[in-house]
Design a protein around this motif. Structure first.
Motif, PDB file in Angstrom:
ATOM      1  N   ILE A 133       8.920  -0.374   1.762  1.00  0.00           N
ATOM      2  CA  ILE A 133       9.090  -1.043   0.467  1.00  0.00           C
ATOM      3  C   ILE A 133       9.303  -2.542   0.666  1.00  0.00           C
ATOM      4  O   ILE A 133       8.735  -3.374  -0.047  1.00  0.00           O
ATOM      5  CB  ILE A 133      10.264  -0.415  -0.306  1.00  0.00           C
ATOM      6  CG1 ILE A 133       9.915   1.031  -0.696  1.00  0.00           C
ATOM      7  CG2 ILE A 133      10.597  -1.232  -1.549  1.00  0.00           C
ATOM      8  CD1 ILE A 133      11.069   1.789  -1.316  1.00  0.00           C
ATOM      9  N   VAL A 134      10.127  -2.893   1.672  1.00  0.00           N
ATOM     10  CA  VAL A 134      10.364  -4.307   1.979  1.00  0.00           C
ATOM     11  C   VAL A 134       9.065  -4.982   2.417  1.00  0.00           C
ATOM     12  O   VAL A 134       8.752  -6.100   1.994  1.00  0.00           O
ATOM     13  CB  VAL A 134      11.441  -4.451   3.077  1.00  0.00           C
ATOM     14  CG1 VAL A 134      11.551  -5.908   3.531  1.00  0.00           C
ATOM     15  CG2 VAL A 134      12.796  -3.965   2.562  1.00  0.00           C
ATOM     16  N   GLY A 135       8.281  -4.286   3.269  1.00  0.00           N
ATOM     17  CA  GLY A 135       7.010  -4.839   3.726  1.00  0.00           C
ATOM     18  C   GLY A 135       6.042  -5.079   2.573  1.00  0.00           C
ATOM     19  O   GLY A 135       5.348  -6.099   2.527  1.00  0.00           O
ATOM     20  N   LEU A 136       6.000  -4.164   1.623  1.00  0.00           N
ATOM     21  CA  LEU A 136       5.126  -4.317   0.462  1.00  0.00           C
ATOM     22  C   LEU A 136       5.567  -5.493  -0.399  1.00  0.00           C
ATOM     23  O   LEU A 136       4.737  -6.259  -0.897  1.00  0.00           O
ATOM     24  CB  LEU A 136       5.129  -3.023  -0.355  1.00  0.00           C
ATOM     25  CG  LEU A 136       4.201  -2.979  -1.572  1.00  0.00           C
ATOM     26  CD1 LEU A 136       2.757  -3.202  -1.142  1.00  0.00           C
ATOM     27  CD2 LEU A 136       4.337  -1.657  -2.298  1.00  0.00           C
ATOM     28  N   TYR A 137       6.891  -5.655  -0.546  1.00  0.00           N
ATOM     29  CA  TYR A 137       7.404  -6.779  -1.333  1.00  0.00           C
ATOM     30  C   TYR A 137       7.040  -8.107  -0.668  1.00  0.00           C
ATOM     31  O   TYR A 137       6.606  -9.054  -1.336  1.00  0.00           O
ATOM     32  CB  TYR A 137       8.923  -6.655  -1.478  1.00  0.00           C
ATOM     33  CG  TYR A 137       9.571  -7.861  -2.106  1.00  0.00           C
ATOM     34  CD1 TYR A 137       9.419  -8.122  -3.467  1.00  0.00           C
ATOM     35  CD2 TYR A 137      10.318  -8.756  -1.328  1.00  0.00           C
ATOM     36  CE1 TYR A 137       9.999  -9.240  -4.037  1.00  0.00           C
ATOM     37  CE2 TYR A 137      10.896  -9.869  -1.891  1.00  0.00           C
ATOM     38  CZ  TYR A 137      10.740 -10.112  -3.247  1.00  0.00           C
ATOM     39  OH  TYR A 137      11.314 -11.224  -3.814  1.00  0.00           O
ATOM     40  N   MET A 138       7.195  -8.179   0.663  1.00  0.00           N
ATOM     41  CA  MET A 138       6.852  -9.403   1.382  1.00  0.00           C
ATOM     42  C   MET A 138       5.353  -9.686   1.319  1.00  0.00           C
ATOM     43  O   MET A 138       4.928 -10.836   1.246  1.00  0.00           O
ATOM     44  CB  MET A 138       7.316  -9.302   2.841  1.00  0.00           C
ATOM     45  CG  MET A 138       8.826  -9.306   3.001  1.00  0.00           C
ATOM     46  SD  MET A 138       9.343  -9.294   4.730  1.00  0.00           S
ATOM     47  CE  MET A 138       8.708 -10.881   5.290  1.00  0.00           C
ATOM     48  N   LEU A 139       4.556  -8.624   1.331  1.00  0.00           N
ATOM     49  CA  LEU A 139       3.113  -8.795   1.211  1.00  0.00           C
ATOM     50  C   LEU A 139       2.756  -9.399  -0.145  1.00  0.00           C
ATOM     51  O   LEU A 139       1.859 -10.229  -0.256  1.00  0.00           O
ATOM     52  CB  LEU A 139       2.403  -7.452   1.393  1.00  0.00           C
ATOM     53  CG  LEU A 139       0.878  -7.476   1.325  1.00  0.00           C
ATOM     54  CD1 LEU A 139       0.314  -8.294   2.474  1.00  0.00           C
ATOM     55  CD2 LEU A 139       0.317  -6.070   1.361  1.00  0.00           C
ATOM     56  N   GLY A 148      -5.420  -3.318   3.109  1.00  0.00           N
ATOM     57  CA  GLY A 148      -5.050  -2.472   4.243  1.00  0.00           C
ATOM     58  C   GLY A 148      -3.564  -2.151   4.300  1.00  0.00           C
ATOM     59  O   GLY A 148      -3.174  -0.978   4.354  1.00  0.00           O
ATOM     60  N   PRO A 149      -2.684  -3.172   4.295  1.00  0.00           N
ATOM     61  CA  PRO A 149      -1.255  -2.885   4.321  1.00  0.00           C
ATOM     62  C   PRO A 149      -0.758  -2.095   3.108  1.00  0.00           C
ATOM     63  O   PRO A 149       0.159  -1.285   3.227  1.00  0.00           O
ATOM     64  CB  PRO A 149      -0.617  -4.283   4.364  1.00  0.00           C
ATOM     65  CG  PRO A 149      -1.629  -5.125   5.064  1.00  0.00           C
ATOM     66  CD  PRO A 149      -2.955  -4.605   4.566  1.00  0.00           C
ATOM     67  N   THR A 171       3.201 -10.510   9.813  1.00  0.00           N
ATOM     68  CA  THR A 171       4.606 -10.102   9.714  1.00  0.00           C
ATOM     69  C   THR A 171       4.762  -8.937   8.749  1.00  0.00           C
ATOM     70  O   THR A 171       5.469  -7.959   9.030  1.00  0.00           O
ATOM     71  CB  THR A 171       5.471 -11.283   9.238  1.00  0.00           C
ATOM     72  OG1 THR A 171       5.307 -12.378  10.138  1.00  0.00           O
ATOM     73  CG2 THR A 171       6.942 -10.897   9.185  1.00  0.00           C
ATOM     74  N   ASP A 172       4.069  -9.027   7.610  1.00  0.00           N
ATOM     75  CA  ASP A 172       4.139  -7.946   6.616  1.00  0.00           C
ATOM     76  C   ASP A 172       3.549  -6.658   7.180  1.00  0.00           C
ATOM     77  O   ASP A 172       4.090  -5.568   6.979  1.00  0.00           O
ATOM     78  CB  ASP A 172       3.386  -8.351   5.341  1.00  0.00           C
ATOM     79  CG  ASP A 172       3.825  -9.714   4.823  1.00  0.00           C
ATOM     80  OD1 ASP A 172       4.978 -10.097   5.111  1.00  0.00           O
ATOM     81  OD2 ASP A 172       3.019 -10.375   4.161  1.00  0.00           O
ATOM     82  N   LEU A 173       2.425  -6.799   7.885  1.00  0.00           N
ATOM     83  CA  LEU A 173       1.783  -5.637   8.499  1.00  0.00           C
ATOM     84  C   LEU A 173       2.695  -5.011   9.552  1.00  0.00           C
ATOM     85  O   LEU A 173       2.790  -3.788   9.662  1.00  0.00           O
ATOM     86  CB  LEU A 173       0.455  -6.060   9.144  1.00  0.00           C
ATOM     87  CG  LEU A 173      -0.290  -4.985   9.944  1.00  0.00           C
ATOM     88  CD1 LEU A 173      -0.697  -3.833   9.027  1.00  0.00           C
ATOM     89  CD2 LEU A 173      -1.503  -5.573  10.637  1.00  0.00           C
ATOM     90  N   ALA A 174       3.376  -5.859  10.321  1.00  0.00           N
ATOM     91  CA  ALA A 174       4.277  -5.345  11.350  1.00  0.00           C
ATOM     92  C   ALA A 174       5.393  -4.508  10.734  1.00  0.00           C
ATOM     93  O   ALA A 174       5.788  -3.478  11.286  1.00  0.00           O
ATOM     94  CB  ALA A 174       4.863  -6.508  12.152  1.00  0.00           C
ATOM     95  N   LEU A 175       5.888  -4.929   9.580  1.00  0.00           N
ATOM     96  CA  LEU A 175       6.933  -4.154   8.904  1.00  0.00           C
ATOM     97  C   LEU A 175       6.399  -2.802   8.444  1.00  0.00           C
ATOM     98  O   LEU A 175       7.084  -1.776   8.570  1.00  0.00           O
ATOM     99  CB  LEU A 175       7.476  -4.933   7.702  1.00  0.00           C
ATOM    100  CG  LEU A 175       8.491  -6.032   8.004  1.00  0.00           C
ATOM    101  CD1 LEU A 175       8.858  -6.777   6.730  1.00  0.00           C
ATOM    102  CD2 LEU A 175       9.742  -5.442   8.648  1.00  0.00           C
ATOM    103  N   VAL A 176       5.180  -2.799   7.902  1.00  0.00           N
ATOM    104  CA  VAL A 176       4.587  -1.536   7.461  1.00  0.00           C
ATOM    105  C   VAL A 176       4.396  -0.591   8.641  1.00  0.00           C
ATOM    106  O   VAL A 176       4.695   0.612   8.569  1.00  0.00           O
ATOM    107  CB  VAL A 176       3.241  -1.792   6.750  1.00  0.00           C
ATOM    108  CG1 VAL A 176       2.542  -0.477   6.435  1.00  0.00           C
ATOM    109  CG2 VAL A 176       3.454  -2.589   5.468  1.00  0.00           C
TER     110      VAL A 176
END
Length: 305
Positions: free
Chosen positions: A136-142, A102-103, A288-293
């Motif tokens: 991009i940051v959210g994807l990296y954290m995911l 999903g993310p 947290t990763d989803l929140a960034l996305v």
């Protein structure tokens, strides 16, 4: 109005993702995808027939124009792009948690914006650039969160499948803009119902050939197929989501970059169902990763207004 329709499409897409995940659990991908295209074709076939016989007035939103090969060739290209994206997406979703898929799917608007920047000479403003960077940051954290489940973004082929599905999906979104735009705006100016109806029918015949050539000869050695009623719901929710999407895209002032971004809000529905029904793991870190996305989507939204 088109923005409201985009949010409606996102809501429907979320349920489409959930039923897609459910139907693929311990199930063969190609037959599920074939049945998806079959039921979607059945939904739209009556509109084609009734429109051709004058039973649906040409002023109706369900009226489906009749076209010749000069127009159908564009729809056939659309079918090839979408079907390729679906194949990668279905295989990826089958082998990955929906709370990871999903993310990743939510980053597709970034690709659409890059495509719009490259092919349609659109320029990103400050807020849009911030949105791209946050995504991009959210994807990296995911990717870091997924390692706790033994999934390495760099070496997992199913992650690559999902990424390829998103690239093809972004191409499809940009192509939709080209199909719906009037000739005066350098587009083809096709009827939205004709595009949605016929690309499903074309995909059904493509998947039939794929099942006969690729899956059937080896089906006894691979994951067996079993019927699940959620397969029908895949087609229902996808058809409804795409109908609203095409209708929104055909309205004056609609922007593909915003519509594509809003549709990725479907990740909220799929994420909640992944937690509540599929009982997927490591949710606290993924939130947290989803929140960034989602934060990146907000920046993209306000930057694109």
């Amino acid at each position: 109005m088109w923005l409201i329709l985009a949010f409606t499409s996102a809501f429907l897409l979320g349920f489409y993702d959930v039923f897609k995940k459910k139907s693929l659990r311990d199930n063969a991908v190609i037959p599920v995808l074939l049945l998806n295209t079959f039921f979607s074709s059945l939904i739209f076939l009556p509109f084609i027939i009734c429109s051709h016989n004058g039973l649906i007035d040409d002023s109706s939103i369900f009226y489906t124009h009749s076209y010749g090969w000069s127009e159908h060739k564009y729809i056939l290209i659309k079918s090839c792009i979408v079907l390729s994206s679906w194949l990668f997406a279905y295989f990826g979703l089958k082998h990955l948690p929906i709370t990871i898929v999903g993310p990743i799917n939510a980053t597709r608007p970034v690709m659409v914006l890059i495509g719009a920047l490259t092919f349609f000479s659109e320029k990103l403003n400050l807020l849009q650039w911030i949105g791209v960077i946050i995504a991009i940051v959210g994807l990296y954290m995911l990717s870091r969160s997924s390692k706790k489940e033994g999934i390495d973004f760099r070496h997992n082929k199913w992650i690559i499948f999902v990424i390829l599905a998103n690239i093809l999906g972004a191409i499809s979104g940009l192509y939709d803009k080209f199909l719906m735009a009037s000739p005066a705006n350098h587009g083809v100016g096709l009827d939205k119902m004709a595009v949605q109806s016929w690309y499903n029918i074309y995909q059904f015949f493509m998947m039939s050939a794929m099942l006969i050539i690729l899956w059937w000869p080896t089906h006894k050695k691979t994951t067996p197929f079993h019927w699940d009623w959620s397969i029908i719901l895949i087609s229902v929710f996808l058809s409804a989501a795409d109908f609203v999407y095409f209708y929104a895209l055909g309205m004056d002032g609609a922007m593909i970059s915003i519509v594509s971004m809003v549709r990725r809000g479907s990740v909220i529905v799929s994420f909640l169902f992944g937690a509540a029904i599929f009982h997927e793991k490591n949710l606290r870190s993924k939130v947290t990763d989803l929140a960034l996305v989602l934060l990146s989507m907000l920046f993209l939204f306000f930057g694109s207004r």
